[in-house]
Design a protein around this motif. Sequence first.
Motif, PDB file in Angstrom:
ATOM      1  N   ALA A  17      19.882  35.852  57.088  1.00 37.42           N
ATOM      2  CA  ALA A  17      20.277  36.110  58.466  1.00 37.42           C
ATOM      3  C   ALA A  17      21.727  36.568  58.545  1.00 37.42           C
ATOM      4  O   ALA A  17      22.106  37.349  59.426  1.00 37.42           O
ATOM      5  N   PHE A  18      22.557  36.107  57.608  1.00 39.94           N
ATOM      6  CA  PHE A  18      23.962  36.498  57.626  1.00 39.94           C
ATOM      7  C   PHE A  18      24.128  37.968  57.251  1.00 39.94           C
ATOM      8  O   PHE A  18      25.063  38.630  57.704  1.00 39.94           O
ATOM      9  N   ALA A  19      23.247  38.494  56.420  1.00 40.57           N
ATOM     10  CA  ALA A  19      23.295  39.919  56.093  1.00 40.57           C
ATOM     11  C   ALA A  19      22.944  40.756  57.316  1.00 40.57           C
ATOM     12  O   ALA A  19      23.551  41.802  57.579  1.00 40.57           O
ATOM     13  N   VAL A  20      21.958  40.300  58.089  1.00 42.42           N
ATOM     14  CA  VAL A  20      21.604  40.988  59.329  1.00 42.42           C
ATOM     15  C   VAL A  20      22.766  40.901  60.311  1.00 42.42           C
ATOM     16  O   VAL A  20      23.078  41.865  61.023  1.00 42.42           O
ATOM     17  N   ALA A  21      23.440  39.764  60.333  1.00 36.86           N
ATOM     18  CA  ALA A  21      24.590  39.593  61.221  1.00 36.86           C
ATOM     19  C   ALA A  21      25.692  40.591  60.899  1.00 36.86           C
ATOM     20  O   ALA A  21      26.363  41.112  61.812  1.00 36.86           O
ATOM     21  N   ALA A  22      25.886  40.880  59.621  1.00 36.71           N
ATOM     22  CA  ALA A  22      26.918  41.841  59.223  1.00 36.71           C
ATOM     23  C   ALA A  22      26.593  43.237  59.758  1.00 36.71           C
ATOM     24  O   ALA A  22      27.480  43.952  60.248  1.00 36.71           O
ATOM     25  N   ALA A  23      25.318  43.634  59.683  1.00 32.60           N
ATOM     26  CA  ALA A  23      24.913  44.944  60.199  1.00 32.60           C
ATOM     27  C   ALA A  23      25.084  45.003  61.711  1.00 32.60           C
ATOM     28  O   ALA A  23      25.527  46.026  62.261  1.00 32.60           O
ATOM     29  N   ALA A  24      24.767  43.905  62.382  1.00 36.75           N
ATOM     30  CA  ALA A  24      24.924  43.862  63.837  1.00 36.75           C
ATOM     31  C   ALA A  24      26.392  43.927  64.228  1.00 36.75           C
ATOM     32  O   ALA A  24      26.769  44.619  65.184  1.00 36.75           O
ATOM     33  N   ALA A  25      27.237  43.221  63.467  1.00 29.90           N
ATOM     34  CA  ALA A  25      28.672  43.233  63.761  1.00 29.90           C
ATOM     35  C   ALA A  25      29.260  44.622  63.565  1.00 29.90           C
ATOM     36  O   ALA A  25      30.124  45.064  64.333  1.00 29.90           O
ATOM     37  N   ASP A  26      28.780  45.321  62.536  1.00 28.74           N
ATOM     38  CA  ASP A  26      29.241  46.689  62.296  1.00 28.74           C
ATOM     39  C   ASP A  26      28.854  47.603  63.451  1.00 28.74           C
ATOM     40  O   ASP A  26      29.661  48.426  63.908  1.00 28.74           O
ATOM     41  N   TRP A  27      27.630  47.474  63.951  1.00 28.97           N
ATOM     42  CA  TRP A  27      27.170  48.305  65.059  1.00 28.97           C
ATOM     43  C   TRP A  27      27.956  47.984  66.339  1.00 28.97           C
ATOM     44  O   TRP A  27      28.316  48.890  67.101  1.00 28.97           O
ATOM     45  N   LYS A  28      28.260  46.697  66.523  1.00 28.96           N
ATOM     46  CA  LYS A  28      29.052  46.289  67.685  1.00 28.96           C
ATOM     47  C   LYS A  28      30.469  46.839  67.592  1.00 28.96           C
ATOM     48  O   LYS A  28      31.056  47.266  68.603  1.00 28.96           O
ATOM     49  N   ALA A  29      31.028  46.835  66.371  1.00 29.67           N
ATOM     50  CA  ALA A  29      32.395  47.333  66.173  1.00 29.67           C
ATOM     51  C   ALA A  29      32.516  48.811  66.519  1.00 29.67           C
ATOM     52  O   ALA A  29      33.618  49.302  66.795  1.00 29.67           O
ATOM     53  N   ARG A  30      31.396  49.513  66.523  1.00 31.79           N
ATOM     54  CA  ARG A  30      31.407  50.931  66.888  1.00 31.79           C
ATOM     55  C   ARG A  30      31.268  51.130  68.396  1.00 31.79           C
ATOM     56  O   ARG A  30      31.086  52.253  68.869  1.00 31.79           O
ATOM     57  N   GLY A  31      31.335  50.043  69.134  1.00 28.68           N
ATOM     58  CA  GLY A  31      31.310  50.138  70.577  1.00 28.68           C
ATOM     59  C   GLY A  31      29.955  49.973  71.222  1.00 28.68           C
ATOM     60  O   GLY A  31      29.775  50.315  72.397  1.00 28.68           O
ATOM     61  N   ASN A  32      28.986  49.433  70.488  1.00 31.72           N
ATOM     62  CA  ASN A  32      27.627  49.291  71.007  1.00 31.72           C
ATOM     63  C   ASN A  32      27.351  47.866  71.478  1.00 31.72           C
ATOM     64  O   ASN A  32      27.897  46.901  70.945  1.00 31.72           O
ATOM     65  N   GLU A  33      26.465  47.748  72.459  1.00 32.49           N
ATOM     66  CA  GLU A  33      26.029  46.446  72.956  1.00 32.49           C
ATOM     67  C   GLU A  33      25.072  45.813  71.958  1.00 32.49           C
ATOM     68  O   GLU A  33      24.192  46.481  71.415  1.00 32.49           O
ATOM     69  N   ILE A  34      25.254  44.510  71.693  1.00 33.94           N
ATOM     70  CA  ILE A  34      24.409  43.807  70.733  1.00 33.94           C
ATOM     71  C   ILE A  34      23.758  42.597  71.397  1.00 33.94           C
ATOM     72  O   ILE A  34      24.405  41.861  72.150  1.00 33.94           O
ATOM     73  N   TYR A  35      22.479  42.395  71.106  1.00 31.44           N
ATOM     74  CA  TYR A  35      21.748  41.198  71.527  1.00 31.44           C
ATOM     75  C   TYR A  35      21.359  40.448  70.256  1.00 31.44           C
ATOM     76  O   TYR A  35      20.378  40.805  69.591  1.00 31.44           O
TER      77      TYR A  35
END
Length: 401
Positions: A17-35
């Motif tokens: 789950a932490f690997a998925v969290a890293a991908a989500a954090a990267d997408w959020k860092a690009r200015g995207n909304e994350i759920y």
Amino acid sequence: MGVRTASRLENLGTETAFAVAAAAADWKARGNEIYPFHLGDLDVALAPHIVEAMNAAIADGRTGYCPGAGVPELRAALAEDVGARRGTTYSPENVTVMTGGKPVITKFVQAVMNPGDEVLYPNPGFPIYESQIEYHGGAAKAYRYLPTETGFAIDLDQVRSLLTERTVAIIYNDLQNPISAESTQAEREAIAQLAVEHDLWVLSDEAYFEMRYEGVSTSIASLPGMAERTVILYTFSKKFAMTGSRLGAAVAPVELSRVFSTMNTNDESCTTHYVQWAGIAALQGTQAPVQDMLEVLRGRRDAACEIVNATPGMSVEVPQSTFYLFPDVTEAVGLVGAEDLADFAEQALHRTGVSFCTRNHFGRPQPGEDRSYIRLAYSGLSQERIREGLTGMRRWIESAR
């Protein structure tokens, strides 16, 4: 010359789950909304009386070393609480306090398994089981769950087929992560019978024992012949929303508790002193915050199930426990033209901001699996955010039809 490391590290997995969290954090860092449906953390504030107890312990100077097995007061409180809720009797000598639930898995494997021994574990299941068995030189033997009209059931025939003379233990996770399955009494008794007949140790992972919305939980340790061969994994993380406090315990036969205490002394010296006093307050203080949290989670569960079951190509049974959904998304994967589950998850993240783990994050898929599943953890999002995120995902799938 490169850095040399031990070859056993090749067998060490991770909590995916932490690997998925890293991908989500990267997408959020690009200015995207994350759920973030990927990580089973809680957004619930620590109850005030637990905070006060922790702060008081610090002010009282409970910041140094303490016994490796845990402070006597916490061991006694755990023995009373765990025993009363499971209809069994434990003494403080049965309890070894640890830094969360994960160390119980590691130390159980180290204590009962020699290299080459076989340990059965659930798959899909918490990935640390497989990781620790293989890291310590054991043979990890996965047993599966079969879909039923009410959820999932252990494939008992497969469990029986996996047992050999080298099998020393079975890991059993009732109220299961990731699939929210709960054993029937008959299934629980069948596992207990196999453990007794084959003289197996049992690790009963009971992290979600009291995280339930209907019914009452039953521990396999309460069945005849099981107390002397069962180690209960207890954690404060879920019930009391103390995930970052890192407090848990093994409740085990006394001879194994002594082994765990020695391991603690070797590994951590002791669990953080003042956090243990917060644990005492959690157990002995008001339980109203626990009930309030369960009501919040119930609302989130209902909202998530409603939208999932209204989404084309997705379906899930309403679970009575934990804070996970494990919906079948087989048809949805096809509707959006995804190549596989990984591609489906990536598309969902980039198209809708919904981040989640897939079945493949919870153990290697077994032969014959022909359905696709994802895990949605609803413990860290408000009901409004759940509806917003999953509605966006539903609309994305609907538009792809």
